[in-house]
Design a protein around this motif. Structure first.
Motif, short mmCIF file in Angstrom:
data_model
loop_
_atom_site.label_atom_id
_atom_site.label_comp_id
_atom_site.label_asym_id
_atom_site.label_seq_id
_atom_site.Cartn_x
_atom_site.Cartn_y
_atom_site.Cartn_z
N VAL A 1 78.11 5.48 27.55
CA VAL A 1 77.97 3.74 27.71
C VAL A 1 77.30 3.18 28.16
CG1 VAL A 1 79.90 2.91 29.46
CG2 VAL A 1 79.92 5.20 28.56
N THR A 2 77.60 1.87 27.85
CA THR A 2 77.11 0.02 28.82
C THR A 2 78.13 -0.28 28.96
OG1 THR A 2 75.02 0.68 27.53
CG2 THR A 2 74.78 -1.22 28.61
N THR A 3 77.90 -0.51 30.49
CA THR A 3 79.00 -2.21 30.87
C THR A 3 78.11 -3.35 31.05
OG1 THR A 3 79.98 -0.17 32.51
CG2 THR A 3 80.96 0.01 31.08
N THR A 4 79.20 -3.84 32.38
CA THR A 4 78.72 -5.11 32.85
C THR A 4 79.44 -5.87 33.23
OG1 THR A 4 77.21 -6.28 31.79
CG2 THR A 4 78.23 -6.76 30.46
N LEU A 5 78.55 -6.54 34.67
CA LEU A 5 79.39 -7.75 35.23
C LEU A 5 78.96 -8.86 34.36
CD1 LEU A 5 79.99 -6.75 38.44
CD2 LEU A 5 81.91 -6.84 36.98
N ASN A 6 77.64 -8.65 34.05
CA ASN A 6 76.45 -9.87 33.12
C ASN A 6 76.03 -10.00 33.61
OD1 ASN A 6 75.47 -11.46 30.95
ND2 ASN A 6 76.65 -13.18 31.86
N GLY A 7 75.80 -11.35 34.34
CA GLY A 7 74.91 -11.29 35.84
C GLY A 7 75.27 -10.61 36.90
N ALA A 8 74.00 -9.87 37.70
CA ALA A 8 73.51 -9.49 39.19
C ALA A 8 75.11 -9.84 39.87
CB ALA A 8 72.78 -9.52 39.77
N TYR A 9 76.11 -9.25 40.25
CA TYR A 9 77.13 -8.96 40.61
C TYR A 9 78.11 -10.18 40.42
CZ TYR A 9 74.70 -7.10 44.43
OH TYR A 9 74.83 -5.92 45.12
N GLY A 10 77.93 -10.23 38.95
CA GLY A 10 79.27 -11.19 37.77
C GLY A 10 78.70 -12.46 38.59
#
Ligand code: DON
Length: 570
Positions: A397-406
């Protein structure tokens, strides 16, 4: 009398052992005393993720009879608490799984553009791209997909959802101890939390964080409780949805109640291709990860990469040239398949890829300005977890907020960070996003569309048996990091730790540079520079988590040296 004495002794002992401070079923996870474990070999089940506590939670779920899907759900939820830089419920991602019976699962819970989003929403009156708006604050957020993704994953899990989410609730309510890196990272971002949020929150509770401080997230705990008690509706409707929309209104964002109500995770068809006798399983669009991985591996396959030697000039040049061509295709051809006809099979056709490498000249650098996307006649924050359970189920599983702390925007009263995933769209043709990626029509903004991703959860089978689970964060470097882990094992015979911790390099067509880590071999760099390549030194590329299964069924699991990533298992 005896009963009273026993009860008293029990309460006293519990107090001494810190009962109530120790999270999770069987109190197996201690949020006040934990250390990352970088690699191990387990007989039955293993987890690698970005945080020791999250990996421990996942392993504990499998010990209690859960499978790799249970572990993935619980680990992701724990990451949303203990790894706020990227773990999330306000972001999105992809789950790639293979059940022990061979069934493949590809769940897409990527964020969508709000329905009020427009193609030119980040352009000013002069048509200039305003990346500050696509990268920070309320307008940068896409409609979050993670909670919908977790509930879609529940079809493959065995334990009740309330058991899987409870450790995350406890970690949020009781807090966990921060490491030095975590404290430093929060301190760096404090100013931005205040700038891009509209209410005080758990991160802004102190003026300065120190190693050893306990981060308590009461509002997040309450939000997670609503999800425990009401299911996905506890997030997409009711109080949480109202708090999110109120936050949008205060900060000029677009997400409304209808966007939240309408959000759906989607089931995709996993991509399958072969590489030197192994079967590779990758994630299809709206991620570019599987397509790039497949294209590059297929371009490499005709060459004796293993014989060239690890990070020899021949091997690196070949890989860089294949990467350049795959990323040129990404920029033109890839986007949300529900909005754009993505020519996946054409891009992966043997004849097409052979032709694509037709102008490759060993010993001489190509130029990106001369390499265009192929034509067809027809037609740095994210986090990854890799899990294999005792039955042989595999989950990446890869999940993201995109940048650090979104977007750095915490939803007031709900305690979770929102993503800044809108920046993954091509906000204007030719304008680079925060990872330097460019795009055009295929990845232009449209209401309800998913932005193109580079995330690349991947599974590898050998003789049709589980062999490798791998993935990483790292923006556009994700597919090339996964690629390197795969060839390091298959072509260069490395073990799990070597495969992910060896120095890395990356090329993405534009900018026309080879990114290298500081321990990249100097001899190779010099030889490639003489061929015409330009280099850029970068901090650690990616944080790869890998599980390898050996012939005896042992799970060799390793967590990237570049972070505080950690493994767990039994
Ligand atoms: O989906 C993508 O490709 C990006 N939003 C991933 C961002 C990322 O990996 C940041 N991590 N370092």
């Amino acid at each position: 009398m005896l009963r009273t004495i026993c009860l008293f002794i029990l309460v006293f002992l519990s107090f001494l052992s810190g009962y109530g401070q120790i999270v999770g079923p069987r109190k197996a996870v201690d949020p006040y005393r934990y250390e990352p474990v970088k690699a191990a070999s387990f007989e039955r089940a293993s987890v690698a993720s970005a945080h020791a506590l999250a990996s421990q939670v996942g392993a504990e779920m499998m010990r209690r009879g859960g499978n790799a899907f249970d572990a993935a759900i619980a680990t992701q939820l724990a990451l949303a608490v203990v790894y706020p830089v990227a773990g999330n419920i306000g972001g999105g991602g992809f789950l790639l799984g293979r059940k022990a019976d061979g069934q493949l699962i590809a769940l897409d819970f990527r964020e969508t553009a709000p329905r009020a989003a427009r193609r030119d929403m980040y352009l000013d009156q002069d048509g200039k791209a305003q990346t500050e708006l696509s990268q920070n604050g309320h307008l940068a957020a896409g409609v979050p997909g993670t909670i919908a993704g977790l509930f879609a994953s529940m079809s493959y899990a065995k334990l009740p959802f309330r058991d899987l989410i409870q450790p995350a609730i406890d970690l949020a309510a009781l807090g966990f101890v921060l490491s030095e890196n975590e404290a430093r990272s929060l301190n760096w971002t404090l100013g931005n939390f205040k700038k891009y949020g509209t209410k005080p929150n758990a991160f802004t509770a102190r003026k300065e964080w120190k190693a050893g401080d306990t981060l308590v997230q009461k509002e997040l705990a309450r939000t997670l409780e609503l999800v425990r008690d009401k299911g996905a509706k506890g997030f997409y409707r009711g109080k949480t949805a109202r708090l999110l929309v109120a936050e949008m209104k205060r900060g000029g964002g677009l997400i409304d109640l209808q966007d939240l109500k309408a959000y759906e995770a989607k089931s995709r068809t996993a991509m399958e291709f072969s590489y030197r006798g192994h079967q590779i399983i990758g994630f299809p669009p709206p991620s570019s990860g599987g397509v790039i991985l497949g294209q590059v591996l297929k371009m490499l396959e005709p060459y004796p990469l293993g014989q060239y030697g690890f990070q020899s000039p021949e091997a690196v040049q070949l890989m860089v040239e294949a990467e350049r061509r795959a990323y040129a295709d990404r920029a033109t051809h890839l986007g949300d398949p529900d909005f754009w006809k993505v020519p996946v099979s054409e891009l992966l056709a043997d004849a097409y890829l052979k032709n694509r490498m037709g102008d490759f000249v060993p010993g001489k650098a190509s130029e990106s300005k001369l390499i265009k996307a192929g034509e067809f006649r027809e037609s740095e924050q994210t986090t990854h977890l890799s899990i294999v359970d005792a039955e042989g189920n595999m989950v990446a599983v890869t999940t993201t907020l995109n940048g650090a702390y979104g977007s750095k925007t915490v939803v007031g009263g709900a305690g979770f960070l929102l993503n800044n995933e809108m920046d993954d769209f091509s906000i204007k043709p030719g304008v680079a996003n925060m990872y330097g990626a460019v795009g055009g029509d295929a990845n232009a903004i449209a209401p309800n569309k998913r932005m193109l991703s580079s995330m690349c959860p991947a599974l590898v089978l050998k003789d049709n048996k589980p062999f490798m689970v791998v993935g990483t964060p790292g923006g556009t470097t994700i597919p090339t990091s996964v690629l390197q882990a795969v060839v390091n094992v298959i072509d260069f015979g490395m073990n799990a730790e070597q495969a992910i911790n060896s120095p890395k390099f990356h090329h993405q067509w534009l900018p026309d540079l080879v990114d290298i880590e500081k321990d990249f071999p100097e001899e190779t760099r010099k030889k490639l520079a003489a061929m015409g390549y330009t280099f850029r030194l970068r901090d650690g590329i990616g944080r790869t988590e890998i599980v390898l299964i050996d012939r005896d069924g042992k799970r060799m699991v390793a967590a990237d040296k570049r972070g505080e990533d950690s493994v767990a298992g039994y």
